[in-house]
Design a protein around this motif. Sequence first.
Motif, PDB file in Angstrom:
ATOM      1  N   THR A   2       0.813  -1.212   0.000  1.00 45.06           N
ATOM      2  CA  THR A   2       0.000   0.000   0.000  1.00 45.06           C
ATOM      3  C   THR A   2       0.847   1.262   0.000  1.00 45.06           C
ATOM      4  OG1 THR A   2      -0.088  -0.106   2.389  1.00 45.06           O
ATOM      5  CG2 THR A   2      -1.893  -1.126   1.206  1.00 45.06           C
ATOM      6  N   PRO A   4       3.371   4.434   1.733  1.00 45.55           N
ATOM      7  CA  PRO A   4       3.269   5.354   2.870  1.00 45.55           C
ATOM      8  C   PRO A   4       1.891   5.999   2.953  1.00 45.55           C
ATOM      9  CG  PRO A   4       5.165   5.881   1.449  1.00 45.55           C
ATOM     10  CD  PRO A   4       4.344   4.871   0.733  1.00 45.55           C
ATOM     11  N   TYR A   6       0.297   9.170   3.426  1.00 48.07           N
ATOM     12  CA  TYR A   6       0.444  10.625   3.448  1.00 48.07           C
ATOM     13  C   TYR A   6      -0.698  11.235   4.261  1.00 48.07           C
ATOM     14  CZ  TYR A   6       3.556   9.598  -0.440  1.00 48.07           C
ATOM     15  OH  TYR A   6       4.551   9.080  -1.220  1.00 48.07           O
TER      16      TYR A   6
ATOM     17  N   ASP B 186       3.107  -3.174   5.572  1.00 45.77           N
ATOM     18  CA  ASP B 186       3.183  -2.598   4.224  1.00 45.77           C
ATOM     19  C   ASP B 186       3.011  -1.091   4.210  1.00 45.77           C
ATOM     20  OD1 ASP B 186       3.630  -4.968   3.032  1.00 45.77           O
ATOM     21  OD2 ASP B 186       1.691  -5.118   2.019  1.00 45.77           O
ATOM     22  N   LEU B 189       6.426   3.360   6.762  1.00 48.46           N
ATOM     23  CA  LEU B 189       7.629   3.760   6.027  1.00 48.46           C
ATOM     24  C   LEU B 189       8.840   3.647   6.940  1.00 48.46           C
ATOM     25  CD1 LEU B 189       8.811   4.962   3.382  1.00 48.46           C
ATOM     26  CD2 LEU B 189       8.655   7.205   4.506  1.00 48.46           C
ATOM     27  N   ASP B 212      10.775  -0.339  -3.595  1.00 47.16           N
ATOM     28  CA  ASP B 212      10.031  -0.834  -2.417  1.00 47.16           C
ATOM     29  C   ASP B 212       9.402   0.359  -1.697  1.00 47.16           C
ATOM     30  OD1 ASP B 212       9.226  -1.768   0.119  1.00 47.16           O
ATOM     31  OD2 ASP B 212      10.799  -3.296   0.145  1.00 47.16           O
ATOM     32  N   PRO B 213       8.062   0.422  -1.622  1.00 44.39           N
ATOM     33  CA  PRO B 213       7.417   1.612  -1.065  1.00 44.39           C
ATOM     34  C   PRO B 213       7.529   1.719   0.448  1.00 44.39           C
ATOM     35  CG  PRO B 213       5.757  -0.011  -1.629  1.00 44.39           C
ATOM     36  CD  PRO B 213       7.080  -0.572  -2.094  1.00 44.39           C
ATOM     37  N   ARG B 214       8.124   0.721   1.095  1.00 48.65           N
ATOM     38  CA  ARG B 214       8.223   0.740   2.556  1.00 48.65           C
ATOM     39  C   ARG B 214       9.486   1.412   3.069  1.00 48.65           C
ATOM     40  NH1 ARG B 214       8.346  -5.299   3.972  1.00 48.65           N
ATOM     41  NH2 ARG B 214       9.810  -5.129   2.229  1.00 48.65           N
ATOM     42  N   LEU B 241       7.206   8.303  -3.874  1.00 44.81           N
ATOM     43  CA  LEU B 241       7.552   8.989  -2.627  1.00 44.81           C
ATOM     44  C   LEU B 241       8.516  10.151  -2.908  1.00 44.81           C
ATOM     45  CD1 LEU B 241       7.608   9.277   0.448  1.00 44.81           C
ATOM     46  CD2 LEU B 241       9.326   7.454   0.525  1.00 44.81           C
TER      47      LEU B 241
END
Lengths: 369, 369
Positions: A2, A4, A6, B186, B189, B212-214, B241
């Motif tokens: 999913t 971060p 915001y 998930d 951050l 990787d969005p984490r 991001l």
Amino acid sequence: MTGPRYTPLVASLPATVPFVGPEAQERANGRPFKARLGANENVFGPSPRAIAAMSEASAGQWMYGDPESHDLRTALAAQHGIRPQNIVVGEGIDGLLGYLARMLVEPGDTVVTSDGAYPTFNYHVAGFGGVLHKVPYTGDHEDPAALFAKAAEVGAKIVYLANPDNPMGTWHKGADIVAAMDTLPDDTLLILDEAYVEFAPEGTAAEVDIEDPRLIRMRTFSKAYGMAGARVGYALGAEPLITAFNKIRNHFGMNRAAQIGALAALQDQDYLKQTVANVAAARTRITAIAAKNGLSALPSATNFVAVDCGQDGTFARRVLTELVSRGLFVRMPFVAPQDRCIRISAGTPNDLNLLETVLPQALSAARAG
Amino acid sequence: MTGPRYTPLVASLPATVPFVGPEAQERANGRPFKARLGANENVFGPSPRAIAAMSEASAGQWMYGDPESHDLRTALAAQHGIRPQNIVVGEGIDGLLGYLARMLVEPGDTVVTSDGAYPTFNYHVAGFGGVLHKVPYTGDHEDPAALFAKAAEVGAKIVYLANPDNPMGTWHKGADIVAAMDTLPDDTLLILDEAYVEFAPEGTAAEVDIEDPRLIRMRTFSKAYGMAGARVGYALGAEPLITAFNKIRNHFGMNRAAQIGALAALQDQDYLKQTVANVAAARTRITAIAAKNGLSALPSATNFVAVDCGQDGTFARRVLTELVSRGLFVRMPFVAPQDRCIRISAGTPNDLNLLETVLPQALSAARAG
């Protein structure tokens, strides 16, 4: 995944940029500009003493800068006849405007500015969810009485006024702004952006009680001191407001060499006077070049001149495009009717030779286009 | 006069400062420090090529810096084998941490860090109303598994982990952190602060999928590149991001000469290697000086050494006070039991001669006190 989470506000913000830099335009065009007169940079550059001080400070950049900017604030306090406690130094006026917006603006809070005034201020207000109310220019001047009346009407937390104005270059006497402040609500903060005031006639800077809680004045080393790249701005205001910056500012955000350079620049007031004279001469020449091409230039108390292209915004944009395509970086106001003008920063004699050459070509092309 | 209407959050914030700078201490003491080993600055300084580049750039400081930091981001992208779209350059890691807090944290949002880790991160989180959950160190190491478990437990928006750690200098293998990320939610951050990673053994930097969005990784020119005063940090992360920074950052906030200097520093990897060797030698000598005084130094993958003073925080604070009064600027961890240590940055041979002289005096005085 999913990703971060915001804040709802940040999620809703567009990825706008207040200005596209000239370097980005050069990369897009595949060639450098021949003259850089679009960002109201000061082509006459920093004082030689500031250049020397910054050069000498390069080897010492292993040290963080003083987070209190003690030496610079002390020198500024002496110059302004106030105490260091009334001065905060920050990463340009842009940085200080961002801190102020953060200190005062929550989603839904109202803020007043002029329609067509500084986009970076609007960017910061929007960035904290503020609702902007915009007051039109009056005769190409920002209108203090109308701004303050609007502030009272909408219960604004902040009203922004640049004197001298950008992008038009027009100005008010400081005393007239102070007089107009009689109608400013006690709980509205006036941000008086005096970025260009060193170029302006005597009497343009507002003379106020430094502890007046309704007012904060913005100054910078980016314009008359020729140090835009160094990122040194400062604000003058009441001690409680200045102290409040310490709650949120990036304490170690100031470049060390920049602080040292700004102090050296401040101590070379002779060079500042020479710069102001150079800029005045450049304004005169821009005005003459405009006149030779049948255009009128607005009187300016800044280091730029708004040249009225004599038609509407569409035409002025064409003129601008033609100038840019001929290697001259310039910008223009965003909002009608001020967008009938292009805005040309004071250049070196060589820069203005280029203007003299390409302006008639650009006008012809724009008229044919 | 009622004055400005601060946001409730800002009104509630204390006027704290994460760190008091050495200059403020010097002003209070009435004399300069003889050695400056308290802020993990790099006494070996910038590459001579960076110094020359910054010096040469001084005269050009009349121009704003490129708001896209195009050249620097392009060079960094090449070095890291990623795209410029995965890199944002900002006013030091401190500035980038502030932007990240603003992007993610609203009042009441939860954030996880180690108890005793970087105070400036905590300052930014508190500055946006975040609620910090702190996880203790385990054997003087930050504890990734415990941090990520706490993040899952409290639904943290952000978890902060420095590797190598500051203030202890300890570290984990990058692969171990990546493995621990299996338990990271998930939508949390991970800010992986790798400010000191150039000093660390091979394998300390985390090898991850850049999209990787984490995860976002922080790097800086303040430490191994010796340019703390220039204020150039950068973050590596997933493009969405990184792009989101453009919604709120101070686009024209980067010092022009600093950008040019950072690029030159990056291009002098031989000098970086020399610095890393100099720092390793200094660490060895600090460890030896400590041992000669009956103290043990923690192994360090940074440019500083945590020296265990062998008693509690009160005693270590006395040792620190005695060192400071003898002209040696040092700092120490804030939280027990890590505050049994003092933190000494890698110094020049002269700096460490002073340490060798004054440490036994300081210990005697502290024991007598």
